[in-house]
Design an enzyme around this catalytic site. Structure first.
Site, short mmCIF file in Angstrom:
data_model
loop_
_atom_site.label_atom_id
_atom_site.label_comp_id
_atom_site.label_asym_id
_atom_site.label_seq_id
_atom_site.Cartn_x
_atom_site.Cartn_y
_atom_site.Cartn_z
CG HIS A 18 -0.38 -0.06 2.54
ND1 HIS A 18 0.39 0.95 3.09
CD2 HIS A 18 -0.46 -1.02 3.50
CE1 HIS A 18 0.74 0.61 4.32
NE2 HIS A 18 0.25 -0.59 4.58
CB CYS A 77 1.32 -3.64 5.01
SG CYS A 77 -0.30 -4.20 5.58
#
Length: 174
Positions: free
Chosen positions: A129, A149
């Site tokens: 992301h 992430c």
């Protein structure tokens, strides 16, 4: 000046004023990609680099931020680690709080079995992301800041989001 002329003049002036005060349209965060197909995403956690490959050719490379506990393979929910192993692009989130995000298929069956054997949950919701407001406030003070992430800049995730397809393999190396 006749009533019709005044009315026409008034409407013309209102239209001009409205056009002058109209907000400018923001550029779209959704890009088009027409290059060679990306056949694999390769992430080297130690180097903090991600490469998008078409066959054996590197199409694009990016610096990345990782989970706030970057060493080792993600094993349990909340451990702050980024997974290691072979995964796949499994979803796209156009409304991510981190600008845009591309889902990583963690946990795989082995990850689930390991966590279950230890009476724990494996966690999930691992994405590639952007930074979004939160990451932009932390970076560069805190290089690795995610909950597990892989983060890139907002501009870079726009490019990546356009280049990847569901099912693209993601190989994450230590």
């Amino acid at each position: 000046m006749s009533a019709t002329t005044r009315r026409t003049f008034t409407f013309s002036m209102l239209a001009m004023l409205a056009a002058c005060g109209a907000p400018q349209q923001q550029p779209s965060k959704f890009q088009r990609y027409s290059g060679p197909p990306v056949t694999q995403v390769s992430i080297n956690k130690g180097q903090r680099r991600m490469h998008l490959l078409s066959g054996k050719t590197v199409v694009r490379s990016y610096d990345v931020s990782l989970g706030n506990q970057p060493l080792g393979h993600k094993q349990f929910e909340g451990d702050g680690k980024t997974p290691e192993g072979i995964y796949f692009v499994d979803r796209f989130n156009p409304r991510s709080r981190y600008h845009l995000s591309v889902g990583v298929s963690y946990p795989n069956p082995q990850d689930k079995a390991f966590a279950e054997a230890h009476g724990r949950k494996p966690g999930g919701d691992i994405f590639i992301h952007g930074r979004g407001p939160e990451g932009n406030n932390l970076f560069p003070r805190q290089r690795d800041w995610t909950a597990g992430c892989i983060a890139v800049t907002d501009e870079e995730i726009e490019e990546i989001y356009a280049m990847l397809q569901p099912g693209t393999p993601i190989v994450i190396y230590p």
